[in-house]
Motif scaffolding. Structure first.
Motif, mmCIF file in Angstrom:
data_model
loop_
_atom_site.group_PDB
_atom_site.id
_atom_site.type_symbol
_atom_site.label_atom_id
_atom_site.label_comp_id
_atom_site.label_asym_id
_atom_site.label_seq_id
_atom_site.Cartn_x
_atom_site.Cartn_y
_atom_site.Cartn_z
ATOM 1 N N GLU A 12 0.832 -1.197 0.000
ATOM 2 C CA GLU A 12 0.000 0.000 0.000
ATOM 3 C C GLU A 12 0.874 1.257 0.000
ATOM 4 O OE1 GLU A 12 -0.167 -2.527 2.036
ATOM 5 O OE2 GLU A 12 -2.100 -3.473 1.649
ATOM 6 N N GLY A 61 -7.863 -7.004 9.399
ATOM 7 C CA GLY A 61 -8.491 -6.535 8.177
ATOM 8 C C GLY A 61 -9.521 -7.486 7.594
ATOM 9 N N GLY A 79 -3.306 -7.239 8.216
ATOM 10 C CA GLY A 79 -3.941 -6.750 7.007
ATOM 11 C C GLY A 79 -5.111 -7.607 6.546
ATOM 12 N N GLU A 80 -5.433 -7.499 5.276
ATOM 13 C CA GLU A 80 -6.575 -8.212 4.703
ATOM 14 C C GLU A 80 -6.158 -9.583 4.165
ATOM 15 O OE1 GLU A 80 -8.310 -5.667 1.752
ATOM 16 O OE2 GLU A 80 -8.981 -4.187 3.223
ATOM 17 N N TYR A 95 3.580 -6.079 12.754
ATOM 18 C CA TYR A 95 2.830 -5.580 11.598
ATOM 19 C C TYR A 95 2.796 -6.699 10.560
ATOM 20 C CZ TYR A 95 1.245 -2.688 7.724
ATOM 21 O OH TYR A 95 0.528 -2.184 6.673
ATOM 22 N N GLY A 97 1.292 -7.742 7.004
ATOM 23 C CA GLY A 97 0.656 -7.209 5.811
ATOM 24 C C GLY A 97 -0.450 -8.112 5.274
ATOM 25 N N SER A 98 -1.076 -7.682 4.200
ATOM 26 C CA SER A 98 -2.169 -8.451 3.598
ATOM 27 C C SER A 98 -1.645 -9.707 2.898
ATOM 28 C CB SER A 98 -2.924 -7.575 2.592
ATOM 29 O OG SER A 98 -3.546 -6.486 3.249
ATOM 30 N N ASN A 115 3.411 -7.681 2.645
ATOM 31 C CA ASN A 115 2.359 -8.428 1.953
ATOM 32 C C ASN A 115 2.868 -9.729 1.335
ATOM 33 O OD1 ASN A 115 0.856 -6.191 2.580
ATOM 34 N ND2 ASN A 115 0.370 -5.618 0.481
#
Length: 239
Positions: A12, A61, A79-80, A95, A97-98, A115
């Protein structure tokens, strides 16, 4: 490691800008808490199975699924479309990520996992940065503390030895780097982008991009007598 070795076009834009403002992975790791400044409460947009424990501020997410018996101790951002398998533990300032996968009984703390990265069953990722699409095979350990608890040094992309001034520091893995099962990275190890490390390797140092690293081993094979072992049924109840 320069942050350009970590990112691809799936990341992102706000995160890309933040990473580029840090320029290096070590600075991003040192300032990781900035990513969580606006995280004040629990926001769950994904799916939680039974017996999931959430503590502190956590963001999960859309499309993500947290399987049963997972512990998440915030602040944590997920994330997603992330899959977190049963028994995993995700701890402060992680953290994720997706499109990531965190395997059964994996332990992730104070790390940036971009990600598409995958941390398979029984892995430990502490105080580390994983680039987009990086993969950590089952049982692999990114060790994050020296025996003598002294500051951890690493070699940067210019070949200079840098004192991180950190007691806890795991590893940097470039985008699409890959560790096989049961690999151990000593504190301060750097794995270049698209470099693959074969199963069972124990590494320390800095390794360039686009390499295949495997270990040689010498097998000893000798004849043995056959033995019929006890079933063990009822044998140990008294112990």
């Amino acid at each position: 490691m320069n942050v350009e070795s970590l990112i691809d076009d799936t990341i992102e834009q706000p995160l890309v800008l933040w990473l580029r403002s840090k320029q290096s992975a070590i600075r991003a790791l040192n300032e990781i808490e900035q990513l969580f400044q606006k995280l004040e409460k629990q926001v769950v947009e994904g799916e939680l199975d039974e017996f999931v424990s959430l503590k502190g501020p956590v963001h999960i997410g859309k499309g993500s699924r947290v399987h049963s018996h997972v512990e998440i101790d915030g602040p944590v951002i997920i994330g997603e479309n992330v899959s977190i398998r049963s028994g995993a533990q995700i701890r402060n300032f992680a953290y994720i990520g997706s499109d990531c996968v965190i395997g059964h009984s994996a332990d992730i703390k104070r790390s940036i996992c971009l990600n598409g990265s995958k941390m398979q069953d029984g892995t430990f990722v502490g105080d580390s940065v994983l680039g987009a699409g990086a993969r950590v095979g089952s049982g692999a350990i990114l060790a994050n503390r020296k025996f003598n608890q002294s500051s951890i040094r690493f070699q940067d992309e210019h070949g200079d030895v840098v004192d991180s001034s950190r007691e806890f520091f795991g590893a940097f893995m470039g985008k699409f780097a890959r560790l096989g099962a049961n690999v151990v990275l000593s504190p301060g190890t750097v794995i270049g982008e698209h470099t693959w490390v074969g199963s069972g390797c124990i590494l320390h140092g800095t390794f360039p991009p686009d390499q295949l690293i495997t270990a040689k081993q010498e097998l000893v094979v000798v004849p043995k007598d056959r033995a019929i072992l006890k079933s063990g049924r009822g044998e140990y109840e008294h112990i």
